[in-house]
Design a protein around this motif. Structure first.
Motif, PDB file in Angstrom:
ATOM      1  N   GLU A   2      30.544  44.423  43.723  1.00 37.01           N
ATOM      2  CA  GLU A   2      31.955  44.117  43.527  1.00 37.01           C
ATOM      3  C   GLU A   2      32.155  42.625  43.220  1.00 37.01           C
ATOM      4  O   GLU A   2      32.984  42.256  42.383  1.00 37.01           O
ATOM      5  N   PHE A  27      30.997  41.975  39.719  1.00 33.06           N
ATOM      6  CA  PHE A  27      31.972  42.489  38.749  1.00 33.06           C
ATOM      7  C   PHE A  27      33.176  41.553  38.639  1.00 33.06           C
ATOM      8  O   PHE A  27      33.688  41.310  37.545  1.00 33.06           O
ATOM      9  N   LEU A  61      34.620  39.595  35.246  1.00 35.79           N
ATOM     10  CA  LEU A  61      36.006  39.526  34.764  1.00 35.79           C
ATOM     11  C   LEU A  61      36.423  38.074  34.527  1.00 35.79           C
ATOM     12  O   LEU A  61      37.106  37.776  33.531  1.00 35.79           O
ATOM     13  N   THR A  68      29.920  48.121  33.070  1.00 33.97           N
ATOM     14  CA  THR A  68      29.642  47.728  34.454  1.00 33.97           C
ATOM     15  C   THR A  68      30.662  48.330  35.412  1.00 33.97           C
ATOM     16  O   THR A  68      30.323  48.768  36.510  1.00 33.97           O
ATOM     17  N   MET A  69      31.937  48.341  34.996  1.00 35.83           N
ATOM     18  CA  MET A  69      32.991  48.898  35.829  1.00 35.83           C
ATOM     19  C   MET A  69      32.741  50.388  36.088  1.00 35.83           C
ATOM     20  O   MET A  69      32.885  50.869  37.217  1.00 35.83           O
TER      21      MET A  69
END
Length: 203
Positions: free
Chosen positions: A94, A97, A101, A155-156
């Protein structure tokens, strides 16, 4: 205009420090530190200072300030990302990720910076320079922003448990061309920055 040229100097040398890396890594069991002899944090700080000074320029087009403010936010985020890059550690998916972003926003900030520089070229009445900045913007859009967006989406999907592999490069020749353009793109942007700096200095 000479003040603008000096401000662009910060961005030019900061970008140069970011592009060229000489790294040394030391890690044990997945944890450690990475030392960049040409420090990205210093480069990011230079870019931040340069963009911040450019915001003080007396440009009539208000969109110029809007684009540069986004570029300033992106530069401040890149300072954080540069610090994180020093740390070698198995971060949670997380967290990784979230940083992806942020990196995507930094790339978007580069596009906004190119738009602002295109408007600055208008004040110098240099249409060739304006075209060069538009080319730089398109290079970042197609070589960095769009592929990285697809990577973030992939990736999400992986983070939420949908293991869908987006095969972005099916052929070795396409992959080779992509990495070649990835190398050429920042060199081209450095060249346009230098030309802008020289043009504004003469006004």
């Amino acid at each position: 205009m000479n003040a603008l040229s000096r401000n662009l100097n910060y961005i030019f040398w900061g970008t140069l420090l970011i592009i060229f890396d000489i790294n040394f890594e030391s890690s044990t069991n997945g944890y450690g530190l990475k030392i960049d002899m040409l420090n990205d944090v210093i480069g990011a700080c230079f870019v931040f200072i340069g963009v911040r000074y450019l915001l003080k320029a007396n440009i009539l087009n208000q969109a110029y300030y809007k684009h540069l403010k986004i570029a300033l936010y992106a530069a401040s985020i890149y300072i954080y990302l540069s610090f994180i890059d020093f740390i070698i550690s198995p971060f949670p998916p997380e967290f990784n990720f979230f940083n992806l972003l942020l990196t995507l926003f930094v790339i978007y900030g580069e596009i906004e910076f190119c738009k602002a520089m295109s408007m600055l070229s208008d004040t110098a009445n240099d249409f060739v320079l304006k075209r060069n900045w538009r080319t730089a913007m398109l290079l970042i859009l197609y070589i960095n922003f769009i592929p990285y967006t697809l990577f973030v989406i992939s990736t999400m999907l992986d983070v939420v448990g949908l293991n869908i592999n987006l095969d972005l490069f099916s052929y070795a020749s396409i992959l080779g061309l992509f990495f070649f353009l990835q190398f050429i793109s920042p060199i081209y942007i450095l060249w346009v920055l230098y030309k802008t700096k020289q043009t504004i200095k003469q006004i």
